[in-house]
Design a protein around this motif. Structure first.
Motif, PDB file in Angstrom:
ATOM      1  N   ASP A  17       1.028  -1.168   0.050  1.00 20.12           N
ATOM      2  CA  ASP A  17      -0.099   0.026  -0.074  1.00 20.12           C
ATOM      3  C   ASP A  17       0.682   0.980   0.028  1.00 20.12           C
ATOM      4  OD1 ASP A  17      -1.232   2.385   1.254  1.00 20.12           O
ATOM      5  OD2 ASP A  17      -3.020   0.936   1.488  1.00 20.12           O
ATOM      6  N   ALA A  18       0.899   1.818  -1.221  1.00 22.70           N
ATOM      7  CA  ALA A  18       1.696   3.297  -1.221  1.00 22.70           C
ATOM      8  C   ALA A  18       1.712   4.048  -0.255  1.00 22.70           C
ATOM      9  CB  ALA A  18       1.614   3.854  -2.275  1.00 22.70           C
ATOM     10  N   GLU A  19       0.652   4.327   0.455  1.00 26.55           N
ATOM     11  CA  GLU A  19       0.250   5.534   1.577  1.00 26.55           C
ATOM     12  C   GLU A  19       0.850   4.910   2.762  1.00 26.55           C
ATOM     13  OE1 GLU A  19      -1.334   8.616   1.462  1.00 26.55           O
ATOM     14  OE2 GLU A  19      -1.265   8.208  -0.829  1.00 26.55           O
ATOM     15  N   ALA A  20       0.625   3.712   3.159  1.00 25.50           N
ATOM     16  CA  ALA A  20       0.605   2.942   4.473  1.00 25.50           C
ATOM     17  C   ALA A  20       2.260   2.494   4.406  1.00 25.50           C
ATOM     18  CB  ALA A  20      -0.182   1.908   4.896  1.00 25.50           C
ATOM     19  N   ASP A  21       2.565   1.721   3.527  1.00 24.17           N
ATOM     20  CA  ASP A  21       3.823   1.093   3.582  1.00 24.17           C
ATOM     21  C   ASP A  21       4.931   1.819   2.936  1.00 24.17           C
ATOM     22  OD1 ASP A  21       2.235  -0.961   4.399  1.00 24.17           O
ATOM     23  OD2 ASP A  21       1.943  -1.894   2.410  1.00 24.17           O
ATOM     24  N   ASP A  22       4.870   2.646   2.114  1.00 21.43           N
ATOM     25  CA  ASP A  22       6.043   3.334   1.413  1.00 21.43           C
ATOM     26  C   ASP A  22       5.670   4.852   1.450  1.00 21.43           C
ATOM     27  OD1 ASP A  22       8.263   3.656   0.104  1.00 21.43           O
ATOM     28  OD2 ASP A  22       7.436   3.447  -2.019  1.00 21.43           O
ATOM     29  N   PRO A  23       5.418   5.580   2.609  1.00 22.88           N
ATOM     30  CA  PRO A  23       4.899   6.712   2.613  1.00 22.88           C
ATOM     31  C   PRO A  23       6.136   7.880   2.340  1.00 22.88           C
ATOM     32  CG  PRO A  23       5.448   6.218   4.699  1.00 22.88           C
ATOM     33  CD  PRO A  23       5.380   4.972   4.010  1.00 22.88           C
ATOM     34  N   HIS A  24       7.300   7.520   2.197  1.00 25.68           N
ATOM     35  CA  HIS A  24       8.612   8.416   1.841  1.00 25.68           C
ATOM     36  C   HIS A  24       8.878   7.855   0.366  1.00 25.68           C
ATOM     37  CE1 HIS A  24       8.897   9.878   5.706  1.00 25.68           C
ATOM     38  NE2 HIS A  24       8.988   8.811   6.154  1.00 25.68           N
ATOM     39  N   ARG A  25       8.209   6.947  -0.457  1.00 26.46           N
ATOM     40  CA  ARG A  25       8.313   6.699  -1.833  1.00 26.46           C
ATOM     41  C   ARG A  25       9.518   5.834  -2.140  1.00 26.46           C
ATOM     42  NH1 ARG A  25       5.638   6.879  -5.842  1.00 26.46           N
ATOM     43  NH2 ARG A  25       7.317   7.693  -7.457  1.00 26.46           N
ATOM     44  N   HIS A  26      10.329   5.274  -1.203  1.00 28.95           N
ATOM     45  CA  HIS A  26      11.623   4.864  -1.306  1.00 28.95           C
ATOM     46  C   HIS A  26      11.270   3.485  -2.186  1.00 28.95           C
ATOM     47  CE1 HIS A  26      13.647   7.086   1.479  1.00 28.95           C
ATOM     48  NE2 HIS A  26      12.889   6.719   2.478  1.00 28.95           N
ATOM     49  N   LEU A  27      10.335   2.576  -2.288  1.00 30.28           N
ATOM     50  CA  LEU A  27      10.159   1.411  -3.109  1.00 30.28           C
ATOM     51  C   LEU A  27       9.726   2.097  -4.522  1.00 30.28           C
ATOM     52  CD1 LEU A  27       8.096  -0.769  -0.360  1.00 30.28           C
ATOM     53  CD2 LEU A  27      10.386  -1.098  -1.025  1.00 30.28           C
ATOM     54  N   ALA A  28       8.834   2.973  -4.490  1.00 31.66           N
ATOM     55  CA  ALA A  28       8.454   3.448  -5.764  1.00 31.66           C
ATOM     56  C   ALA A  28       9.454   4.020  -6.613  1.00 31.66           C
ATOM     57  CB  ALA A  28       7.290   4.444  -5.453  1.00 31.66           C
ATOM     58  N   ALA A  29      10.377   4.657  -5.743  1.00 33.49           N
ATOM     59  CA  ALA A  29      11.722   5.143  -6.640  1.00 33.49           C
ATOM     60  C   ALA A  29      12.433   4.039  -6.956  1.00 33.49           C
ATOM     61  CB  ALA A  29      12.260   6.322  -5.789  1.00 33.49           C
ATOM     62  N   LEU A  30      12.576   3.083  -6.217  1.00 33.53           N
ATOM     63  CA  LEU A  30      13.629   2.000  -6.672  1.00 33.53           C
ATOM     64  C   LEU A  30      13.060   1.538  -7.964  1.00 33.53           C
ATOM     65  CD1 LEU A  30      16.189   0.542  -5.409  1.00 33.53           C
ATOM     66  CD2 LEU A  30      14.659  -0.823  -4.214  1.00 33.53           C
ATOM     67  N   LEU A  31      11.553   1.025  -7.949  1.00 41.86           N
ATOM     68  CA  LEU A  31      10.933   0.300  -9.017  1.00 41.86           C
ATOM     69  C   LEU A  31      10.981   1.296 -10.377  1.00 41.86           C
ATOM     70  CD1 LEU A  31       7.720  -1.239  -7.283  1.00 41.86           C
ATOM     71  CD2 LEU A  31       9.814  -2.275  -8.562  1.00 41.86           C
ATOM     72  N   ASP A  32      10.615   2.776 -10.000  1.00 43.34           N
ATOM     73  CA  ASP A  32      10.666   3.880 -11.219  1.00 43.34           C
ATOM     74  C   ASP A  32      12.033   3.677 -11.963  1.00 43.34           C
ATOM     75  OD1 ASP A  32       7.793   4.215 -10.323  1.00 43.34           O
ATOM     76  OD2 ASP A  32       8.481   6.067  -9.410  1.00 43.34           O
ATOM     77  N   ALA A  33      12.955   3.581 -11.243  1.00 35.38           N
ATOM     78  CA  ALA A  33      14.549   4.068 -11.653  1.00 35.38           C
ATOM     79  C   ALA A  33      14.929   2.494 -12.234  1.00 35.38           C
ATOM     80  CB  ALA A  33      15.237   4.424 -10.713  1.00 35.38           C
ATOM     81  N   GLY A  34      14.237   1.601 -12.123  1.00 35.89           N
ATOM     82  CA  GLY A  34      14.934   0.327 -12.660  1.00 35.89           C
ATOM     83  C   GLY A  34      15.844  -0.252 -11.623  1.00 35.89           C
ATOM     84  N   ASP A  35      16.183   0.345 -10.488  1.00 30.19           N
ATOM     85  CA  ASP A  35      17.003  -0.181  -9.560  1.00 30.19           C
ATOM     86  C   ASP A  35      16.744  -1.333  -8.995  1.00 30.19           C
ATOM     87  OD1 ASP A  35      18.474   2.084 -10.470  1.00 30.19           O
ATOM     88  OD2 ASP A  35      18.115   3.290  -8.840  1.00 30.19           O
ATOM     89  N   LEU A  36      15.415  -1.652  -8.600  1.00 30.91           N
ATOM     90  CA  LEU A  36      15.070  -3.027  -8.101  1.00 30.91           C
ATOM     91  C   LEU A  36      15.859  -4.163  -8.827  1.00 30.91           C
ATOM     92  CD1 LEU A  36      14.027  -4.462  -5.658  1.00 30.91           C
ATOM     93  CD2 LEU A  36      11.815  -4.570  -6.764  1.00 30.91           C
ATOM     94  N   GLU A  37      15.596  -4.048 -10.182  1.00 29.09           N
ATOM     95  CA  GLU A  37      16.212  -5.213 -10.769  1.00 29.09           C
ATOM     96  C   GLU A  37      17.563  -5.435 -10.771  1.00 29.09           C
ATOM     97  OE1 GLU A  37      14.144  -2.678 -11.724  1.00 29.09           O
ATOM     98  OE2 GLU A  37      12.479  -3.687 -13.225  1.00 29.09           O
ATOM     99  N   ALA A  38      18.274  -4.115 -10.738  1.00 27.75           N
ATOM    100  CA  ALA A  38      19.741  -4.178 -10.780  1.00 27.75           C
ATOM    101  C   ALA A  38      20.295  -4.664  -9.198  1.00 27.75           C
ATOM    102  CB  ALA A  38      20.151  -2.662 -10.707  1.00 27.75           C
ATOM    103  N   LEU A  39      19.431  -4.177  -8.156  1.00 33.82           N
ATOM    104  CA  LEU A  39      19.707  -4.698  -6.831  1.00 33.82           C
ATOM    105  C   LEU A  39      19.836  -6.206  -6.773  1.00 33.82           C
ATOM    106  CD1 LEU A  39      20.559  -4.005  -3.972  1.00 33.82           C
ATOM    107  CD2 LEU A  39      18.070  -3.719  -3.463  1.00 33.82           C
ATOM    108  N   LEU A  40      18.457  -6.602  -7.535  1.00 41.00           N
ATOM    109  CA  LEU A  40      18.697  -8.327  -7.638  1.00 41.00           C
ATOM    110  C   LEU A  40      19.445  -8.871  -8.103  1.00 41.00           C
ATOM    111  CD1 LEU A  40      14.547  -8.232  -7.851  1.00 41.00           C
ATOM    112  CD2 LEU A  40      16.122  -8.787  -5.688  1.00 41.00           C
ATOM    113  N   ALA A  41      19.928  -8.168  -9.259  1.00 38.69           N
ATOM    114  CA  ALA A  41      21.085  -8.669 -10.193  1.00 38.69           C
ATOM    115  C   ALA A  41      22.294  -8.795  -9.262  1.00 38.69           C
ATOM    116  CB  ALA A  41      21.066  -8.017 -11.249  1.00 38.69           C
TER     117      ALA A  41
END
Length: 192
Positions: A17-41
């Protein structure tokens, strides 16, 4: 934390839940930049000879750029968690086990805790309070003493109250003495 990962074979779905779980948008920013994929790699790389050494130079730089800020953020969060765990009464050996998998690594737990104190919670400075709690029941009165490191007197009081509750005790009066430098500040509160 309600962030969940549902895995089906080689596919995974992340839900939050974007409001409750990611209020500072850290997860969203990671996904938007494609960095989650890089981190997993980066996590999927083998040891040096079969991992990092085999990655093309441009890709290494991209992976470093994506993973470094996440690593720094995780280090800060781990330090915050170590301070919160210790201040809530978690023993050094349990903290060491949680951090390293080895309860004998108490020096690592102490170092992580000390680093957390130095970094402060959310930029706030930590203070160590010498606490005294007058507790009693029908069998008599006693004073419980503990040192609590926290960001505020309220946080120290809460941590001390939790420690007392874990022992089946309730405070009638709490005195906190903030230690630091030459000046000491004492706060007393009657709870009865």
């Amino acid at each position: 934390m309600p962030v969940s990962v549902t895995r089906s074979g080689t596919t995974a779905t992340i839900t939050w839940d974007a409001e409750a779980d990611d209020p500072h948008r850290h997860l969203a920013a990671l996904l938007d930049a494609g960095d989650l994929e890089a981190l997993l790699a980066v996590l999927a790389l083998g040891e040096y000879d079969e991992g990092a050494a085999t990655v093309e130079e441009f890709e290494r730089v991209r992976l470093l750029r994506a993973a470094s800020p996440v690593t720094a953020a995780l280090t800060r969060r781990i330090r915050d968690l170590a301070v919160a765990a210790r201040d809530s009464g978690v023993s050094w050996s349990i903290l060491a086990s949680a951090l390293t998998g080895d309860s004998a690594q108490r020096s690592t737990a102490r170092s992580t805790y000390a680093a957390g104190l130095r970094q402060g919670a959310g930029g706030a400075a930590f203070t160590t309070y010498s606490c005294a709690a007058d507790v009693g029941d029908d069998d008599g009165d006693m004073t419980f003493h503990a040192d609590v490191t926290a960001v505020s007197p309220d946080a120290a009081r809460t941590a001390l109250t939790r420690r007392l509750a874990d022992r089946g005790l309730t405070a009638r009066r709490i005195t906190l003495t903030a230690r630091g430098g030459i000046q000491q500040t004492e706060i007393s509160e009657d709870l009865s």
